[in-house]
Design an enzyme around this catalytic site. Structure first.
Site, PDB file in Angstrom:
ATOM      1  CE  LYS A 144      -8.918 -70.459  29.137  1.00 39.92           C
ATOM      2  NZ  LYS A 144      -7.859 -71.562  28.896  1.00 39.92           N
ATOM      3  CG  ASP A 168      -0.159 -73.173  34.937  1.00 40.54           C
ATOM      4  OD1 ASP A 168      -0.068 -73.486  35.476  1.00 40.54           O
ATOM      5  OD2 ASP A 168      -1.434 -72.354  34.411  1.00 40.54           O
TER       6      ASP A 168
END
Ligand SMILES: *[C@@H]1O[C@H](CO)[C@@H](O)[C@H](O)[C@H]1NC(C)=O
Ligand SMILES: *[C@@H]1O[C@H](CO)[C@@H](O)[C@H](O)[C@H]1NC(C)=O
Ligand SMILES: *[C@@H]1O[C@H](CO)[C@@H](O)[C@H](O)[C@H]1NC(C)=O
Ligand SMILES: *[C@@H]1O[C@H](CO)[C@@H](O)[C@H](O)[C@H]1NC(C)=O
Ligand SMILES: *[C@@H]1O[C@H](CO)[C@@H](O)[C@H](O)[C@H]1NC(C)=O
Ligand SMILES: *[C@@H]1O[C@H](CO)[C@@H](O)[C@H](O)[C@H]1NC(C)=O
Ligand SMILES: *[C@@H]1O[C@H](CO)[C@@H](O)[C@H](O)[C@H]1NC(C)=O
Ligand SMILES: *[C@@H]1O[C@H](CO)[C@@H](O)[C@H](O)[C@H]1NC(C)=O
Ligand SMILES: *[C@@H]1O[C@H](CO)[C@@H](O)[C@H](O)[C@H]1NC(C)=O
Length: 653
Positions: A516, A613
């Site tokens: 990432k 989230d």
């Protein structure tokens, strides 16, 4: 020639056979033929001829009389079976044992040089077969005993180790297979050194060490100090060093076997109810028990990934290999030793002491004198108390490389490792505490700043202090990641979002990773980045994606995860073609998995985390479609006693 003499002598003996009642002794000139047995006085052990597995070959051995699953604890000659039922064990009047086959040739014999007036052979209730003079049952005067020549089984009272005076070296060797008692390549014995320890060998290489005995327990097995079933005994006095154990409840049958099938040392106890052997413990216990896994000057940790870490003041000898999880080459000093009185020591706690092959021991020296002693010899690399009972006592010095250390979450011991004066100076006490492992793994000031920032924000809600010390994730260098992702090639791109992009990569070890890469102007700020690193590094659960490391280099910030071949849940649920691939029962399993992950986060983990989230694109699926929760950028820790917490910002889902 010898054998011939014994034979001639044996021929002249009067034969006597056919015991009608169970006896535990045989006198000179008597013999035991196949079919007859000796039974120890308490009825625990039996000696006789047996055939292992489905074979018809016969061996002379000892087994548990009352255990229906034939459990052999000793075999006379493991490499030479008798092919029929003509085997005979004889007590020769001079005080030796001879096992003969059909042809009257010697299959096995003892070679005691001691002589006896009236030799008797007795099977003791400990499982020890002893040859002694009649009327004298002091162990010191035994002419011969099977406990001096163990097979693959350690029984209570049997001493594993060496005795310089009698030049005996007692060790266990596995059977080749369950139906072949001949010696396998798995052995367990005491290594000869000044500070001896038990070592398991696989062929000619060391496989596991117990660590030396520190007065309370084996240094490498913190739990060995308090075993409810057995107590350990360890003697080392220069001429003799051995380990043995005793059973708390004398009526329990307990044995330790080196098992070639499992490559484990297995301590088990007979369970009457289930009529089977129950495993109490086995060695190696975990991955970090593998000898030398992390090479020299490093430590192995089971509760963090990767397993290996260089000690403070040391760096990987070959960073590329190290980063691709080949740690065997170990670590090297950042600053060479001055080799003078200016050198100092760094104390490491909760450790398994390193291999003791090259050590020096003085049981009466104090720790202070020990230090002085070590400083005097340039090749001395570490020192420690040899006995940790009470305040600790005795002195052990190590020479040369320090190999096979690990750090336990609790219960290890202290060791002082020699460092250059420069290294000590660069770690002033207070600073060392503060910066701790972050500096050791050379995390840049950038991350430190972020972490400090993060901490001030979380502090109110956080019960567990000292987060800084725990940010201890492996760092990958930018080159490694660039190579792994083909220089962040478009074809490696597997996802993108506000934060940046995700690339698939291949490490040189063939391990697949997901990288990432945060865009420099990403929504995920430094704060979230540090947050995610700190958090996920401390969370481990099979329904959470696991972080392999991070990369902070030349302005880049990247997180390296295990690669999830099936991407995320939204790729299935919201995709017209893929959604049929997820049958209802599969979806149900995924839901359960996510729930397990959340339960862990909320309740079972040390930290108590709210993800904040959680959405289908943050649920990744591994090769078997097991769900793994990812993306902890917005997660928050709250105290274990809190039911609710407030946030200043409204974010996430
Ligand atoms: C021994 O024989 C039994 C029955 O014939 C068989 O099931 C088993 O696999 C055999 N064991 C070995 C080690 O050959
Ligand atoms: C015993 O003697 C027989 C006949 O001489 C021979 O065939 C056999 O190989 C011998 N067995 C052993 C174990 O020496
Ligand atoms: C066991 O048998 C082997 C092979 O025949 C032989 O070399 C060895 O001397 C025997 N061991 C003993 C202790 O008699
Ligand atoms: C006596 O026999 C043992 C094996 O049983 C062997 O290891 C040892 O070397 C022998 N000693 C002598 C003096 O032959
Ligand atoms: C070694 O053994 C002999 C007899 O076996 C004994 O006389 C002697 O004292 C022993 N030596 C040591 C150092 O224990
Ligand atoms: C070493 O310990 C053994 C067993 O306790 C004892 O028999 C022996 O005498 C001791 N030897 C010395 C030199 O202390
Ligand atoms: C000791 O072991 C025996 C057999 O397993 C069991 O019956 C007995 O209750 C045990 N005794 C104690 C005090 O635990
Ligand atoms: C070794 O382990 C295997 C597999 O668990 C087991 O079947 C076997 O009985 C063990 N051998 C011994 C000697 O305990
Ligand atoms: C330092 O220790 C090693 C290992 O014990 C030894 O061989 C060497 O002689 C010692 N050197 C000095 C100067 O004492």
């Amino acid at each position: 020639m010898d054998i011939l003499c014994i034979l001639l002598f044996a021929e002249s003996l009067i034969w006597f056979s056919g015991f009608s009642v169970a006896v535990d002794t045989v006198y000179a000139s008597q013999s035991i033929s196949d079919g007859e047995t000796l039974v120890s006085s308490g009825g625990t052990f039996e000696l006789g001829f047996f055939s292992p597995g489905n074979l018809t070959d016969r061996y002379l051995g000892i087994w548990y009389k009352n255990v229906p699953v034939r459990t052999v604890v000793w075999v006379a000659n493991r490499s030479q079976p008798i092919h029929d039922s003509s085997g005979t064990l004889m007590v020769v009047s001079t005080g030796n044992l001879v096992l003969l086959n059909q042809n009257r040739s010697v299959v096995w014999s003892t070679n005691s040089t001691k002589r006896a007036q009236t030799p008797v052979l007795q099977l003791l209730d400990s499982g020890n077969l002893v040859l002694r003079d009649d009327g004298n049952d002091s162990p010191d005067t035994y002419l011969w005993q099977s406990f001096d020549y163990p097979s693959d089984t350690l029984l209570p009272g049997l001493k594993i180790g060496w005795d310089a005076n009698s030049s005996l070296e007692r060790h266990l060797t596995s059977w080749k297979s369950p139906d072949d008692p001949s010696p396998g390549d798995f052995t367990w014995g005491m290594e000869r050194s000044n500070y001896p320890e038990l070592v398991v060998w696989k062929g000619s290489s060391k496989y596991v060490r117990s660590g030396p005995w520190n007065g309370l327990r084996f240094s490498g097995a913190p739990q060995s100090g308090s075993n409810p079933v057995i107590s350990y005994e360890f003697i080392n006095n220069g001429t003799e060093a051995y380990h043995t154990f005793t059973v708390e409840n004398k009526s329990e049958l307990v044995r330790l076997v080196v098992n070639q099938t499992t490559y484990r040392g297995e301590l088990s106890t007979w369970n009457e109810d289930s009529q089977s052997w129950m495993l109490i413990l086995s060695v190696p216990k975990d991955y970090c028990d593998n000898y030398g896994l992390c090479g020299a000057y490093s430590k192995c940790l089971t509760d963090k990934l990767p397993y290996c870490q260089c000690l403070k003041g040391f760096s990987p000898r070959y960073p590329d290999k190290w980063n691709s999880n080949d740690w065997s080459q170990g670590c090297a000093r950042d600053k060479l030793l001055g080799c003078n009185d200016g050198d100092g020591f760094i104390k490491h706690t909760q450790m398994k002491l390193p291999a003791t092959t090259n050590t020096w021991l003085d049981g009466s020296l104090s720790l202070k004198d020990c230090r002085t002693r070590c400083l005097k010899n340039c090749s001395c690399t570490a020192y420690s108390n040899s006995d940790i009972r009470g305040k600790g006592s005795g002195c052990v010095l190590w020479f040369g490389d320090l190999i096979d250390m690990r750090q336990f979450p609790s219960g290890g011991q202290d060791i002082y490792i020699r460092m250059s004066a420069l290294e000590i100076d660069s770690f002033p006490i207070e600073k060392r505490k503060l910066v701790a492992t972050a500096v050791a793994s050379a995390i840049s000031g950038l991350l430190l700043l972020g972490i400090t920032l993060g901490i001030t924000i979380w502090k109110r809600g956080m019960k567990i202090g000292g987060l800084r010390n725990d940010i201890d994730v492996p760092l990958f260098d930018l080159n490694t990641i660039t190579v792994a992702t083909n220089n962040f090639a478009q074809r490696n791109l597997i996802g993108a979002g506000g934060f940046g992009s995700v690339y698939k990569g291949n490490l040189s070890t063939d391990q697949e990773i997901a990288v990432k890469r945060l865009s420099k102007d990403s929504g995920q700020g430094l704060e979230e980045f540090s947050n995610e690193v700190a958090l996920i590094a401390r969370l481990q659960h099979r329904n959470l994606v696991s972080l392999l490391g991070c990369c902070i280099d030349r302005g880049e910030r990247m997180l390296i995860y295990e690669y999830m071949p099936n991407k995320s849940l939204n790729n299935f649920i919201f995709d017209h073609d893929n959604r049929i691939l997820l049958a209802w029962d599969r979806r149900f399993e995924i839901i359960i998995g996510i729930a397990r992950g959340i339960l862990y986060l909320h309740q079972d983990s040390k930290l108590q985390v709210v993800h904040r989230d959680l959405k289908t694109s943050n649920i990744l699926l591994d090769a078997n479609l097991n769900p793994k929760i990812s993306d902890f950028g917005l997660a928050r820790i709250f105290g274990g006693d809190k039911k609710e917490a407030r946030t200043r910002r409204i974010i996430g889902t």
